[in-house]
Design an enzyme around this catalytic site. Structure first.
Site, mmCIF file in Angstrom:
data_model
loop_
_atom_site.group_PDB
_atom_site.id
_atom_site.type_symbol
_atom_site.label_atom_id
_atom_site.label_comp_id
_atom_site.label_asym_id
_atom_site.label_seq_id
_atom_site.Cartn_x
_atom_site.Cartn_y
_atom_site.Cartn_z
ATOM 1 N N ASN A 48 48.928 111.676 101.267
ATOM 2 C CA ASN A 48 47.776 112.521 101.619
ATOM 3 C C ASN A 48 47.321 113.251 100.357
ATOM 4 O OD1 ASN A 48 49.244 115.104 101.402
ATOM 5 N ND2 ASN A 48 50.357 114.325 103.175
ATOM 6 N N GLY A 74 55.489 109.190 108.299
ATOM 7 C CA GLY A 74 55.283 107.761 108.076
ATOM 8 C C GLY A 74 55.956 107.237 106.825
ATOM 9 N N VAL A 75 55.277 106.351 106.145
ATOM 10 C CA VAL A 75 55.859 105.721 104.950
ATOM 11 C C VAL A 75 56.014 106.761 103.824
ATOM 12 C CG1 VAL A 75 53.670 104.839 103.985
ATOM 13 C CG2 VAL A 75 55.771 103.615 103.570
ATOM 14 N N ASP A 76 55.136 107.728 103.790
ATOM 15 C CA ASP A 76 55.212 108.810 102.790
ATOM 16 C C ASP A 76 56.542 109.564 102.921
ATOM 17 O OD1 ASP A 76 54.401 110.597 100.838
ATOM 18 O OD2 ASP A 76 52.910 111.621 102.082
ATOM 19 N N THR A 80 46.758 102.685 108.283
ATOM 20 C CA THR A 80 46.826 102.094 109.632
ATOM 21 C C THR A 80 47.804 102.802 110.568
ATOM 22 O OG1 THR A 80 48.517 100.474 109.044
ATOM 23 C CG2 THR A 80 46.211 99.821 108.730
ATOM 24 N N GLY A 81 48.421 103.881 110.095
ATOM 25 C CA GLY A 81 49.345 104.636 110.948
ATOM 26 C C GLY A 81 48.676 105.911 111.431
ATOM 27 N N VAL A 82 49.142 107.030 110.895
ATOM 28 C CA VAL A 82 48.612 108.355 111.265
ATOM 29 C C VAL A 82 47.089 108.419 111.080
ATOM 30 C CG1 VAL A 82 48.699 110.813 110.632
ATOM 31 C CG2 VAL A 82 50.790 109.470 110.634
ATOM 32 N N TYR A 83 46.554 107.712 110.084
ATOM 33 C CA TYR A 83 45.117 107.782 109.793
ATOM 34 C C TYR A 83 44.266 106.841 110.665
ATOM 35 C CZ TYR A 83 45.825 110.903 105.765
ATOM 36 O OH TYR A 83 46.134 111.973 104.958
HETATM 37 N N1 AR6 Z 1 57.804 100.702 105.068
HETATM 38 C C1 AR6 Z 1 56.650 99.994 105.235
HETATM 39 N N2 AR6 Z 1 55.670 100.372 106.071
HETATM 40 C C2 AR6 Z 1 55.862 101.510 106.779
HETATM 41 C C3 AR6 Z 1 57.030 102.297 106.656
HETATM 42 C C4 AR6 Z 1 58.026 101.859 105.754
HETATM 43 N N3 AR6 Z 1 59.152 102.540 105.561
HETATM 44 N N4 AR6 Z 1 56.898 103.371 107.498
HETATM 45 C C5 AR6 Z 1 55.712 103.247 108.122
HETATM 46 N N5 AR6 Z 1 55.081 102.119 107.701
HETATM 47 P P1 AR6 Z 1 51.351 105.845 107.738
HETATM 48 P P2 AR6 Z 1 48.580 106.409 106.888
HETATM 49 C C6 AR6 Z 1 53.760 101.585 108.069
HETATM 50 O O1 AR6 Z 1 51.171 106.685 108.955
HETATM 51 O O2 AR6 Z 1 48.034 105.856 108.153
HETATM 52 C C7 AR6 Z 1 51.593 110.605 106.214
HETATM 53 O O3 AR6 Z 1 52.008 111.732 106.922
HETATM 54 C C8 AR6 Z 1 53.167 102.021 109.380
HETATM 55 O O4 AR6 Z 1 53.668 101.221 110.432
HETATM 56 O O5 AR6 Z 1 52.622 106.002 106.988
HETATM 57 O O6 AR6 Z 1 47.923 106.008 105.592
HETATM 58 C C9 AR6 Z 1 50.902 110.936 104.895
HETATM 59 O O7 AR6 Z 1 51.448 112.101 104.304
HETATM 60 C C10 AR6 Z 1 51.681 101.804 109.147
HETATM 61 O O8 AR6 Z 1 51.335 100.443 109.398
HETATM 62 O O9 AR6 Z 1 50.145 106.107 106.668
HETATM 63 C C11 AR6 Z 1 49.495 111.123 105.330
HETATM 64 O O10 AR6 Z 1 49.271 112.426 105.818
HETATM 65 C C12 AR6 Z 1 51.524 102.031 107.637
HETATM 66 O O11 AR6 Z 1 52.847 102.071 107.104
HETATM 67 C C13 AR6 Z 1 49.318 110.123 106.435
HETATM 68 O O12 AR6 Z 1 50.621 109.912 106.990
HETATM 69 C C14 AR6 Z 1 50.801 103.308 107.280
HETATM 70 O O13 AR6 Z 1 51.149 104.336 108.181
HETATM 71 C C15 AR6 Z 1 48.806 108.800 105.939
HETATM 72 O O14 AR6 Z 1 48.530 107.976 107.036
#
Ligand code: AR6
Length: 177
Positions: A28, A36-38, A122-125
């Site tokens: 973010n 999530g991944v972050d 594709t997750g939280v966003y």
């Molecule tokens: N390895 C690979 N992919 C993953 C993992 C992992 N360990 N964990 C989750 N994913 P997201 P965004 C996938 O929500 O939508 C955070 O709080 C998940 O299934 O991590 O860009 C940041 O700080 C999904 O397909 O990222 C921001 O505030 C993808 O990673 C916000 O979330 C992205 O999901 C960013 O949201």
């Protein structure tokens, strides 16, 4: 199969486990961690990562910044900030494409031969997965088609359903070229 297709792989699993030159973080604008991944990347890299991130003064949506990988098997982390999905009329597609391009530019500038991307936004966003996958594949293939480095790009999918979307998009790419 085109030469570009040979330079793109799909992997199902956790991006923090990959021993590559750089992994990309879906961060973010604060760059100070989140869910999530972050969250997974910050936990696996250790507290030194947040210390370095604090010195970067955040990151704009569509841009990217690079840090060391610390306790990760990856040498570098490229932190990019995807757009929040707001229905598609707020420039989301161009911003998402920019995330992939800026990340690849930083990877190339730092000599990264292999880079792994999660499915940014594709997750939280809440970016619709099929559209996000198409943008990821189109942007990455256009970039590596023009450049020798990175040699290989891995789309690291957390689940099998996402991996299948990438496989389908890559098949369409191979048929097109
Ligand atoms: N390895 C690979 N992919 C993953 C993992 C992992 N360990 N964990 C989750 N994913 P997201 P965004 C996938 O929500 O939508 C955070 O709080 C998940 O299934 O991590 O860009 C940041 O700080 C999904 O397909 O990222 C921001 O505030 C993808 O990673 C916000 O979330 C992205 O999901 C960013 O949201």
């Amino acid at each position: 199969m085109s030469e570009i297709n040979h330079r793109i792989r799909v992997h199902t699993g956790d991006v923090t486990k990959l021993a590559v030159d750089a992994i990309v973080n879906a961060a973010n604008t604060s760059l100070l961690g989140g869910g999530g991944v972050d969250g997974a990347i910050h936990r696996a890299a250790g507290p030194e990562l947040e210390f370095e991130c604090r010195m970067l003064n955040g990151c704009k949506v569509g841009d990217a910044k690079l840090t060391r990988g610390y306790r990760l098997p990856a040498r570098f982390i490229i932190h990019t900030v995807g757009p929040v999905w707001q229905g598609g009329g707020k420039g989301e597609a161009e911003l998402l494409a920019s995330c992939y391009r800026r990340s690849l530019e930083l990877a190339a500038a730092n000599g990264c031969r292999t880079v792994a991307f999660p499915a940014i936004s594709t997750g939280v966003y809440r970016y619709p997965k099929e559209q996000a996958t198409q943008i990821a594949v189109d942007t990455v293939s256009a970039f590596i088609g023009q450049k020798a480095v990175p040699e290989t790009v891995i789309f690291c999918c957390f689940d099998q359903q996402t991996a299948e979307l990438y496989q389908q998009a890559l098949l369409r790419l191979a048929e097109r070229d």
